[in-house]
Design a protein around this motif. Structure first.
Motif, PDB file in Angstrom:
ATOM      1  N   LEU A 159       0.831  -1.199   0.000  1.00  0.00           N
ATOM      2  CA  LEU A 159       0.000   0.000   0.000  1.00  0.00           C
ATOM      3  C   LEU A 159       0.870   1.256   0.000  1.00  0.00           C
TER       4      LEU A 159
ATOM      5  N   THR B 276       0.020  -0.406  -4.808  1.00  0.00           N
ATOM      6  CA  THR B 276      -0.962   0.648  -5.036  1.00  0.00           C
ATOM      7  C   THR B 276      -0.369   2.020  -4.756  1.00  0.00           C
ATOM      8  N   ASP B 277      -0.899   3.007  -5.457  1.00  0.00           N
ATOM      9  CA  ASP B 277      -0.524   4.390  -5.187  1.00  0.00           C
ATOM     10  C   ASP B 277      -1.591   5.280  -5.812  1.00  0.00           C
TER      11      ASP B 277
ATOM     12  N   LEU C 191      -1.154  -0.596  -9.375  1.00  0.00           N
ATOM     13  CA  LEU C 191      -2.586  -0.324  -9.392  1.00  0.00           C
ATOM     14  C   LEU C 191      -2.872   1.054  -8.793  1.00  0.00           C
ATOM     15  N   LYS C 192      -3.596   1.889  -9.524  1.00  0.00           N
ATOM     16  CA  LYS C 192      -3.984   3.186  -8.976  1.00  0.00           C
ATOM     17  C   LYS C 192      -5.129   2.973  -7.997  1.00  0.00           C
ATOM     18  N   SER C 193      -4.873   3.305  -6.744  1.00  0.00           N
ATOM     19  CA  SER C 193      -5.874   3.073  -5.705  1.00  0.00           C
ATOM     20  C   SER C 193      -5.548   3.929  -4.499  1.00  0.00           C
TER      21      SER C 193
ATOM     22  N   ASN D 175      -9.530   0.387  -4.778  1.00  0.00           N
ATOM     23  CA  ASN D 175      -9.654  -0.351  -6.037  1.00  0.00           C
ATOM     24  C   ASN D 175      -9.018  -1.739  -5.984  1.00  0.00           C
ATOM     25  N   VAL D 176      -8.753  -2.205  -4.788  1.00  0.00           N
ATOM     26  CA  VAL D 176      -8.082  -3.501  -4.619  1.00  0.00           C
ATOM     27  C   VAL D 176      -9.113  -4.627  -4.590  1.00  0.00           C
TER      28      VAL D 176
END
Length: 290
Positions: free
Chosen positions: A126, A149-150, A175-177, A182-183
């Protein structure tokens, strides 16, 4: 600029950095000169009289001027070594530091254990930034795969590039989150080096950090532990039944972070100190009351 020798360029660079008050002018001069001249320490020893092109001398001089202005060494070089990996940096990524290797050391045996028992280990990183934590784990455990994610597109692109240059891109997904937003799916291990500086203390940070690390990667809210509350509250549905959480913490936050996770049903399994002997990382497992 006329050509100069490698030895002369190193000597001049060291002297200029020393006058600027740099803590280790010899080390920084060597890294700057090697980077822009594409030479090595060995070449400086065996061929000190080799000439350096004028363009290289100019680039070194410009780099030293940037150091005078307070820009961090590794921002100038555009990369930093972390856990044996070469990681490129970008404006929206936190510069990975040796303290964070403490977190990798803490969680690595668990990743190896899970991968050995199950044949695989799914990791969620994360706030991945450069990808440092996830990529370090993937580089050691070939059965592992990771999602990083970021919220920053720049950071995600940097993490993808670092995964590629360190030959783990097939096992890494950027993953953009915003945290867990958005996971999907479940993970054996969740890791994070979240922002943990209290907002009011940001202006007291060293200039190199305050002016060059992204604020969003530093600001942990009014008390510095807001991200831990979010992680502890939302992680359970993204963990496998025996899943683990490992986080980096500020040196004085161990008790506060332990209490936050305890309130959400987690038990602290292990803690680790950095090379300076300061509390730096914690490992948790979900242990709800029966």
């Amino acid at each position: 600029m006329p050509p100069v020798t490698l030895a002369a360029l190193l000597r001049d660079s060291r002297q200029r950095l020393a006058k600027a008050g740099v803590d280790d002018p010899g080390f920084e001069a060597r890294l700057i000169v090697e980077h822009f001249s594409d030479t090595t320490q060995t070449k400086a020893i065996t061929h000190p009289d080799c000439q350096v092109e004028a363009q290289v001398t100019k680039q070194v001089a410009e780099a030293i001027e940037r150091r005078f202005a307070g820009e961090p060494l590794y921002r100038i070089l555009g990369y930093r070594e972390f856990y044996g990996l070469k990681l490129t940096l970008s404006p929206e990524t936190l510069e990975p530091r040796p303290d964070t290797e403490t977190l990798v050391d803490l969680v690595l045996p668990e990743v190896q254990r899970i991968a050995g028992a199950n044949g695989h280990c799914r990791i969620l990183d994360l706030g991945t930034g450069t990808g440092a934590i996830a990529l370090a784990l993937l580089s050691v455990v070939p059965q592992a795969e990771a999602v990083g994610t970021d919220i920053s597109d720049d950071a995600l692109e940097t993490a993808r590039r670092n995964a590629d240059i360190n030959f783990v891109s097939e096992r890494f997904t950027a993953l953009k989150s915003n945290w867990f937003q958005n996971v999907d799916g479940q993970f054996d291990v969740i890791v994070s080096n979240p922002p943990y500086i209290p907002t009011a203390e940001l202006e007291t940070l060293p200039r190199e950090v305050r002016e060059h690390d992204p604020r969003v990667a530093l600001d942990g809210g009014p008390d510095g532990v807001a991200p831990y509350r979010l992680i502890a509250a939302q992680a359970q549905e993204r963990l496998t039944r025996e899943g683990l959480i490992a986080v980096e913490t500020g040196y004085d936050q161990k008790a506060a972070v332990a209490a936050i996770f305890a309130d959400e049903g987690y038990a602290a399994l292990k803690a680790a100190r950095d090379l300076g002997g300061r509390d730096r990382a914690m490992l948790f497992a979900f242990r709800p009351e029966s």
